[in-house]
Design a protein around this motif. Structure first.
Motif, mmCIF file in Angstrom:
data_model
loop_
_atom_site.group_PDB
_atom_site.id
_atom_site.type_symbol
_atom_site.label_atom_id
_atom_site.label_comp_id
_atom_site.label_asym_id
_atom_site.label_seq_id
_atom_site.Cartn_x
_atom_site.Cartn_y
_atom_site.Cartn_z
ATOM 1 N N ALA A 1 0.827 -1.206 0.000
ATOM 2 C CA ALA A 1 0.000 0.000 0.000
ATOM 3 C C ALA A 1 0.863 1.259 0.000
ATOM 4 O O ALA A 1 0.631 2.196 -0.764
ATOM 5 N N LEU B 1 -0.949 5.163 10.166
ATOM 6 C CA LEU B 1 -1.726 4.763 8.986
ATOM 7 C C LEU B 1 -2.276 3.347 9.181
ATOM 8 O O LEU B 1 -3.452 3.084 8.918
ATOM 9 N N VAL C 1 -6.492 0.333 5.473
ATOM 10 C CA VAL C 1 -5.512 0.267 4.388
ATOM 11 C C VAL C 1 -5.522 -1.130 3.778
ATOM 12 O O VAL C 1 -5.296 -2.112 4.480
#
Ligand SMILES: NC(=O)c1ccc[n+]([C@@H]2O[C@H](COP(=O)([O-])OP(=O)(O)OC[C@H]3O[C@@H](n4cnc5c(N)ncnc54)[C@H](OP(=O)(O)O)[C@@H]3O)[C@@H](O)[C@H]2O)c1
Length: 316
Positions: A287, A301, A307
């Motif tokens: 990602a 994140l 994600v």
């Protein structure tokens, strides 16, 4: 060496990019010069203190449980690796002290495999946890066989997407769940059917198509999406959960008590899949790639849990 270190539990601001001493190795270990590490959800759960009962921290701690790099030093009892070998693996430390968010990391030799030359270090470091978790959940714990049907939740995630690939290779029918934006990605991995787990009645919808239910359910996350699976559960369905459950009632789906699985490091398993990694037959999407100095941002994140794909930290 340069490393990311935390000296107490807390939010991502406790992570400091700093100088750290070189790690020692034991006789059955190797020292790996780290080229790439990853962020796994367990990294920020350990850092926050949420897993203190399960994974002890010997402060100061360097996080990081996956690695790809080059052997720098070999312990006296290690015979299957030599200095200069490119390797990758899951470190699975029972106590956190020396992790892979650093220029060098010690690793138990049996947890590593030789990196196929066709893979970059970023691609290689993204594989071990996904492979071990998906393989052990589907086959060791789930007993999945050719001709059976499996329901794979969070199929756009790192573990889920690997599970879809392995289950199809094994000759199973795969029902996958994902948010609508990820449906094409999951179908591209080979899933026979993909469904939006946000729809309250997705299990009821599928029941008419799969009246015999499913043999195995792989559920990285407990909660609403898992409970919606109930119409597909029979007394022989195996339900494998990957995260601890806050509410014990969430463990029971229809007539079946689900089991929480912890993946085990296994370098030989990685070695045996080498050709499939090299050809791209088995792969993990990346990602984002961060630098070591950006470890806090990378963990934040990951903590969004939104994600699809692996978060990689580039080191050397
Ligand atoms: N027990 C073990 O040994 C082990 C090993 C590896 C991972 N894990 C755990 O397994 C979980 C998944 O890991 P991962 O690396 O595959 O995560 P990931 O790649 O971060 O998964 C993210 C995806 O999961 C989906 N998702 C998020 N919350 C969900 C929910 N409540 N219900 C259903 N789907 C949801 C989302 O898909 P959509 O965007 O399509 O909605 C998201 O894209 C994590 O909690 C991790 O800690 C455990």
């Amino acid at each position: 060496m340069k490393a990311v270190v935390f000296e107490a539990y807390g939010d991502s601001s406790v992570l400091k990019f700093t100088d750290a001493p070189m790690p020692p190795i034991k006789d059955d270990q190797v020292l790996v010069k780290v080229y790439a590490a990853t962020v796994n959800p367990i990294d920020w759960r350990i850092r926050s203190g949420g897993l203190a009962k399960f994974v002890e921290c010997d402060f100061p701690v360097i996080p990081g449980r996956e690695v790809a790099g080059v052997i720098e030093q070999v312990g006296a009892d290690v015979s299957n690796f030599k200095v200069g070998d490119p390797v990758f693996g899951f470190l699975q430390q029972l106590e956190m002290k020396w992790g892979s968010y650093a220029e060098f990391v010690p690793a138990d030799a049996y947890k590593l495999a030789h990196k196929p030359a066709e893979l970059s270090y970023e691609q290689a470091t993204a594989l071990p946890v996904a492979i071990h978790t998906a393989q052990q959940a589907l086959f060791t714990h789930g007993g999945l066989e050719a001709g059976q049907t499996v329901l794979i939740h969070a199929a756009a995630g790192v573990v889920g997407s690997m599970a879809v690939q392995l289950a199809k290779q094994a000759g199973a029918t795969v029902i996958a769940t994902a948010s609508p934006g990820n449906h094409d990605f999951v179908l591209g991995l080979g899933a026979d059917r993909v469904i939006d787990y946000h729809q309250q009645d997705f299990g009821e919808q599928l029941k008419s198509e799969y009246p015999d239910g499913v043999a195995v359910i792989l559920a990285p996350f407990a909660g609403k999406s898992l409970q919606g699976s109930e119409p597909l559960v029979t007394s022989s369905t195996k339900i494998i959960l990957l995260s601890p459950v806050a509410n014990p009632e969430d463990m029971k789906i229809g007539p079946v008590e689900s089991q929480v699985m912890i993946c085990q490091a296994d370098g030989a398993a990685l070695e045996s899949l080498s050709d499939q990694f090299a050809s791209g037959e088995l792969k993990t999407e990346i990602a984002r790639v961060f630098n070591l100095e950006q470890a806090a941002e990378a963990q934040d994140l990951s903590a969004t849990e939104r994600v699809a794909g692996k978060i990689v930290i580039k080191v050397n």
